[in-house]
Design an enzyme around this catalytic site. Structure first.
Site, PDB file in Angstrom:
ATOM      1  N   GLU A 105      -6.521   4.937   8.152  1.00 42.79           N
ATOM      2  CA  GLU A 105      -6.253   6.351   7.827  1.00 42.79           C
ATOM      3  C   GLU A 105      -7.484   6.992   7.195  1.00 42.79           C
ATOM      4  O   GLU A 105      -7.738   8.181   7.383  1.00 42.79           O
ATOM      5  CB  GLU A 105      -5.019   6.441   6.915  1.00 42.79           C
ATOM      6  CG  GLU A 105      -3.742   6.170   7.719  1.00 42.79           C
ATOM      7  CD  GLU A 105      -2.612   5.541   6.952  1.00 42.79           C
ATOM      8  OE1 GLU A 105      -2.625   5.548   5.715  1.00 42.79           O
ATOM      9  OE2 GLU A 105      -1.688   5.008   7.618  1.00 42.79           O
ATOM     10  N   GLY A 154       3.266   2.294  10.716  1.00 39.05           N
ATOM     11  CA  GLY A 154       4.283   3.327  10.542  1.00 39.05           C
ATOM     12  C   GLY A 154       5.079   3.642  11.790  1.00 39.05           C
ATOM     13  O   GLY A 154       5.795   4.642  11.834  1.00 39.05           O
ATOM     14  N   ASN A 164       0.871  -1.180   0.000  1.00 37.32           N
ATOM     15  CA  ASN A 164       0.000   0.000   0.000  1.00 37.32           C
ATOM     16  C   ASN A 164       0.904   1.225   0.000  1.00 37.32           C
ATOM     17  O   ASN A 164       1.522   1.538   1.018  1.00 37.32           O
ATOM     18  CB  ASN A 164      -0.904  -0.032   1.241  1.00 37.32           C
ATOM     19  CG  ASN A 164      -1.706   1.251   1.400  1.00 37.32           C
ATOM     20  OD1 ASN A 164      -1.767   2.079   0.491  1.00 37.32           O
ATOM     21  ND2 ASN A 164      -2.332   1.418   2.555  1.00 37.32           N
ATOM     22  N   TRP A 165       0.967   1.875  -1.134  1.00 35.11           N
ATOM     23  CA  TRP A 165       1.881   3.023  -1.260  1.00 35.11           C
ATOM     24  C   TRP A 165       1.326   4.294  -0.620  1.00 35.11           C
ATOM     25  O   TRP A 165       2.039   5.294  -0.531  1.00 35.11           O
ATOM     26  CB  TRP A 165       2.209   3.275  -2.740  1.00 35.11           C
ATOM     27  CG  TRP A 165       3.238   2.312  -3.286  1.00 35.11           C
ATOM     28  CD1 TRP A 165       3.764   1.223  -2.643  1.00 35.11           C
ATOM     29  CD2 TRP A 165       3.875   2.358  -4.569  1.00 35.11           C
ATOM     30  NE1 TRP A 165       4.684   0.591  -3.453  1.00 35.11           N
ATOM     31  CE2 TRP A 165       4.766   1.271  -4.640  1.00 35.11           C
ATOM     32  CE3 TRP A 165       3.761   3.216  -5.668  1.00 35.11           C
ATOM     33  CZ2 TRP A 165       5.558   1.021  -5.763  1.00 35.11           C
ATOM     34  CZ3 TRP A 165       4.544   2.964  -6.797  1.00 35.11           C
ATOM     35  CH2 TRP A 165       5.440   1.873  -6.833  1.00 35.11           C
ATOM     36  N   LYS A 166       0.064   4.267  -0.220  1.00 34.05           N
ATOM     37  CA  LYS A 166      -0.562   5.447   0.404  1.00 34.05           C
ATOM     38  C   LYS A 166      -0.332   6.683  -0.496  1.00 34.05           C
ATOM     39  O   LYS A 166      -0.315   6.546  -1.710  1.00 34.05           O
ATOM     40  CB  LYS A 166      -0.027   5.639   1.830  1.00 34.05           C
ATOM     41  CG  LYS A 166      -0.129   4.342   2.652  1.00 34.05           C
ATOM     42  CD  LYS A 166       0.133   4.520   4.118  1.00 34.05           C
ATOM     43  CE  LYS A 166      -0.034   3.177   4.823  1.00 34.05           C
ATOM     44  NZ  LYS A 166       0.095   3.271   6.270  1.00 34.05           N
ATOM     45  N   HIS A 195      -9.378   1.493   5.279  1.00 32.54           N
ATOM     46  CA  HIS A 195      -8.069   1.648   5.936  1.00 32.54           C
ATOM     47  C   HIS A 195      -8.236   2.598   7.126  1.00 32.54           C
ATOM     48  O   HIS A 195      -9.010   3.558   7.045  1.00 32.54           O
ATOM     49  CB  HIS A 195      -7.036   2.194   4.940  1.00 32.54           C
ATOM     50  CG  HIS A 195      -5.639   2.090   5.477  1.00 32.54           C
ATOM     51  ND1 HIS A 195      -5.146   2.995   6.391  1.00 32.54           N
ATOM     52  CD2 HIS A 195      -4.652   1.187   5.275  1.00 32.54           C
ATOM     53  CE1 HIS A 195      -3.905   2.634   6.714  1.00 32.54           C
ATOM     54  NE2 HIS A 195      -3.581   1.541   6.052  1.00 32.54           N
ATOM     55  N   GLU A 225      -4.987  -4.560  10.826  1.00 35.48           N
ATOM     56  CA  GLU A 225      -3.898  -3.599  10.991  1.00 35.48           C
ATOM     57  C   GLU A 225      -4.108  -2.810  12.278  1.00 35.48           C
ATOM     58  O   GLU A 225      -4.885  -1.845  12.299  1.00 35.48           O
ATOM     59  CB  GLU A 225      -3.878  -2.609   9.823  1.00 35.48           C
ATOM     60  CG  GLU A 225      -3.683  -3.247   8.465  1.00 35.48           C
ATOM     61  CD  GLU A 225      -3.163  -2.236   7.449  1.00 35.48           C
ATOM     62  OE1 GLU A 225      -2.034  -2.413   6.994  1.00 35.48           O
ATOM     63  OE2 GLU A 225      -3.866  -1.261   7.150  1.00 35.48           O
ATOM     64  N   SER A 227       3.874  -2.144  10.166  1.00 40.01           N
ATOM     65  CA  SER A 227       5.334  -2.238  10.366  1.00 40.01           C
ATOM     66  C   SER A 227       5.929  -3.583   9.959  1.00 40.01           C
ATOM     67  O   SER A 227       6.903  -4.042  10.553  1.00 40.01           O
ATOM     68  CB  SER A 227       5.701  -1.904  11.818  1.00 40.01           C
ATOM     69  OG  SER A 227       5.379  -0.561  12.115  1.00 40.01           O
ATOM     70  N   GLY A 281       3.040  -1.123   4.167  1.00 38.18           N
ATOM     71  CA  GLY A 281       3.123   0.287   3.809  1.00 38.18           C
ATOM     72  C   GLY A 281       4.544   0.677   3.444  1.00 38.18           C
ATOM     73  O   GLY A 281       5.026   0.423   2.333  1.00 38.18           O
TER      74      GLY A 281
END
Ligand code: 13P
Length: 249
Positions: free
Chosen positions: A97, A171, A8-10, A95, A165, A210, A231
């Site tokens: 976020e 992160g 997932n490149w966000k 997600h 997650e 992570s 990520g």
């Protein structure tokens, strides 16, 4: 069950990042033959070009979100139909976020997952507790309520993926103990079996938060951990392929 490794490149990656994806694509066929499916979810701006560039390589692509409607007056949004048209196989929905930044509830996430299924995409439905919820002993209750509320009533076998997650692990370099991951994946599996029977038992469960080349082998060899949603470590081919090699050993 084959393992699934999804990057997932966000909100990271300009056109130059397609080079990294090309390196990942070059490893995807061999990975498939060893029962690991690779996928990258780039930002929407790169989805069509990455999907086109990776046709026939074995690397699948996905979007990071979709709108629940097919089309209409929703400035800035992208529908599941558009995601499919861009060449994607997956779409991440719910997600943490997006749940936090865009106030997405499980009810909204469920509508997005339904839209994804209707468009012929495989939704990757994300769930996970915050640090405060874990410290209050509510992690399992929170996650299972998200599973109940976010997973649609019907989906085809192999047509839906869940990613656990923990928000506090994203992160941060922090990872739950293997015992905690085992317990949570077991609980999600049981919940899906109770609701859907054998179909529920067949839903792949990814761990995310992570994941890197050092911790991947321990995490991905646990029962009911069928892959990872990655990520930061997926932004460079080197980091992502280290995870692939770790789980193949
Ligand atoms: P990191 O691997 O950077 O912790 O991100 C995990 C994630 O949120 C993937 O969706």
């Amino acid at each position: 069950m084959a393992k699934l490794l999804v990057g997932n490149w966000k909100m990271n990656g300009l056109k130059a990042a397609l080079y990294e994806a090309g390196l990942i694509a070059a490893a995807a066929k061999a990975a498939q033959s060893q029962s690991v499916q690779l996928a990258i979810c780039p930002p929407a701006t790169l989805l069509a070009s990455l999907s086109e560039a990776t046709i026939g390589t074995g690397l699948l692509t996905g979007a990071q979100d979709c709108h629940e409607k097919v089309s209409g007056a929703h400035t800035g949004d992208i529908s599941a139909t558009m995601v499919k048209d861009a060449g994607a196989h997956f779409v991440i929905v719910g997600h943490s976020e997006r749940r936090a930044d865009h106030h997405e509830t499980s009810a909204v996430v469920c509508l997005k997952a339904q839209a994804a299924l209707a468009a012929g995409l495989v939704p990757i439905v994300c769930v996970g507790e915050t640090r405060a919820e874990r410290e209050a002993g509510q992690a399992e209750a929170v996650v299972l309520a998200q599973v109940d509320g976010s997973v649609p009533e019907t989906f085809p076998e192999g047509g839906l993926v869940i990613a656990y997650e923990p928000v506090w692990a994203i992160g941060t370099g922090l990872v739950p103990s293997t015992g905690d991951v085992l317990a949570m994946h077991g609980a999600i599996h049981q919940r899906l079996v109770a609701r859907f029977g054998p179909l529920g038992a067949s839903v792949p469960l990814l761990y995310g938060g992570s994941v890197n080349g050092t911790n991947a082998a321990d995490l991905l060899h646990l029962d009911h951990v069928d892959g990872a949603l990655v990520g930061g470590a997926s932004l460079k081919a080197d980091g992502f392929l280290k995870i692939l090699h770790a789980i193949q050993e």
